[in-house]
Design an enzyme around this catalytic site. Structure first.
Site, PDB file in Angstrom:
ATOM      1  N   ARG A   1      13.837  -6.072  12.290  1.00 51.98           N
ATOM      2  CA  ARG A   1      13.015  -5.391  13.288  1.00 51.98           C
ATOM      3  C   ARG A   1      12.084  -6.397  13.971  1.00 51.98           C
ATOM      4  O   ARG A   1      11.680  -7.396  13.388  1.00 51.98           O
ATOM      5  CB  ARG A   1      12.180  -4.291  12.625  1.00 51.98           C
TER       6      ARG A   1
ATOM      7  N   LYS B   1       0.824  -1.215   0.000  1.00 48.94           N
ATOM      8  CA  LYS B   1       0.000   0.000   0.000  1.00 48.94           C
ATOM      9  C   LYS B   1       0.857   1.264   0.000  1.00 48.94           C
ATOM     10  O   LYS B   1       0.583   2.217  -0.733  1.00 48.94           O
ATOM     11  CB  LYS B   1      -0.932   0.014   1.226  1.00 48.94           C
TER      12      LYS B   1
ATOM     13  N   ARG C   1      -9.798   1.097   9.743  1.00 47.84           N
ATOM     14  CA  ARG C   1      -9.388  -0.282  10.026  1.00 47.84           C
ATOM     15  C   ARG C   1     -10.571  -1.168  10.380  1.00 47.84           C
ATOM     16  O   ARG C   1     -10.451  -2.396  10.367  1.00 47.84           O
ATOM     17  CB  ARG C   1      -8.378  -0.316  11.184  1.00 47.84           C
TER      18      ARG C   1
ATOM     19  N   ARG D   1      12.825  -8.709   5.363  1.00 50.42           N
ATOM     20  CA  ARG D   1      13.299  -7.322   5.418  1.00 50.42           C
ATOM     21  C   ARG D   1      14.415  -7.163   6.450  1.00 50.42           C
ATOM     22  O   ARG D   1      14.375  -7.745   7.520  1.00 50.42           O
ATOM     23  CB  ARG D   1      12.133  -6.381   5.760  1.00 50.42           C
TER      24      ARG D   1
ATOM     25  N   ARG E   1      -0.245  -9.971  13.256  1.00 55.27           N
ATOM     26  CA  ARG E   1      -0.748  -8.786  12.547  1.00 55.27           C
ATOM     27  C   ARG E   1      -1.716  -9.191  11.435  1.00 55.27           C
ATOM     28  O   ARG E   1      -2.746  -8.534  11.237  1.00 55.27           O
ATOM     29  CB  ARG E   1       0.425  -7.992  11.971  1.00 55.27           C
TER      30      ARG E   1
END
Length: 215
Positions: free
Chosen positions: A160, A13, A88, A127, A171
């Site tokens: 992270r 997004k 959300r 990542r 999530r």
């Protein structure tokens, strides 16, 4: 152009929003950014939000909606906006609709990016971020030349906490429970365009542009 981008974490997004910002010269409004901005500016709603954020609690809908309402009335939003990460929940969508109606405005389109859950896990767990300069990499799609350190500054690369697999799966579970009902909500309103987010960035961008023209 007044647009909402929906999609789970890692769906792309943010990348697509930045390209749309350049094309249409309208702002990308990300909930986290405007919350932090309101806190930094010391607004009444920002101070309310800070109290919840400092306590590690979710900022209540009424505070978030108030901050979004203030942001939508700023001058750079008069030609349109891209909402990224908001709403959300269906309750937030109802509040947004009422807010826009009160401002004499309405949404043009809601774009939902669909990506396979396992592909999302691969995207996000791969990542890596440089501790020195903050540059981002991906172990599969964009690895550093050295393999171990940042190409730009030689800094240590790390993963992270929110890119670890267990966190990502939580999530995605939260997204499925809270945000996926928005797909039915906006489909019923005749605003939804569902697109395949598994394709390349340029192809997804072209699909979004086609959906906006069709809307």
């Amino acid at each position: 152009m007044k647009l909402i981008l929906l999609g789970p974490p890692g769906a792309g997004k943010g990348t697509q929003a930045k390209m749309l910002v350049e094309r249409f010269a309208i702002p990308q409004i990300a909930t986290g950014d405007i919350l932090r901005g309101a806190v930094q500016a010391g607004t009444s709603l920002g101070l309310q939000a800070k109290g919840f954020m400092d306590a590690g609690a979710l900022v209540p809908d009424e505070v978030v909606i108030g901050i979004v309402r203030e942001r939508l009335q700023e001058g750079d939003c008069q030609g349109g906006f891209i909402l990224d990460g908001f709403p959300r929940t269906v309750a937030q969508a109802d509040a947004l609709q009422a807010t826009l109606a009160g401002l004499g405005r309405q949404l043009d389109r809601v774009v939902s990016l669909t990506v396979d859950a396992e592909a999302l896990v691969q995207r996000l767990t791969g990542r890596r971020t440089c501790r020195g300069c903050g540059r981002g990499y991906h172990v599969t799609f964009d690895p550093p030349r050295s393999g171990e350190s940042c190409d730009a500054c030689g800094g240590e690369l790390y993963q992270r906490d929110d890119d670890q697999e267990a966190t990502i799966r939580r999530r995605l579970s939260v997204y499925a429970a809270q945000t996926e009902p928005l797909i039915a909500y906006y489909r019923q309103a005749g605003l939804l365009a569902e697109l395949d987010g598994m394709q390349s960035i340029p192809v997804v961008q072209e699909q979004i542009l086609s959906a906006l023209q069709a809307g």
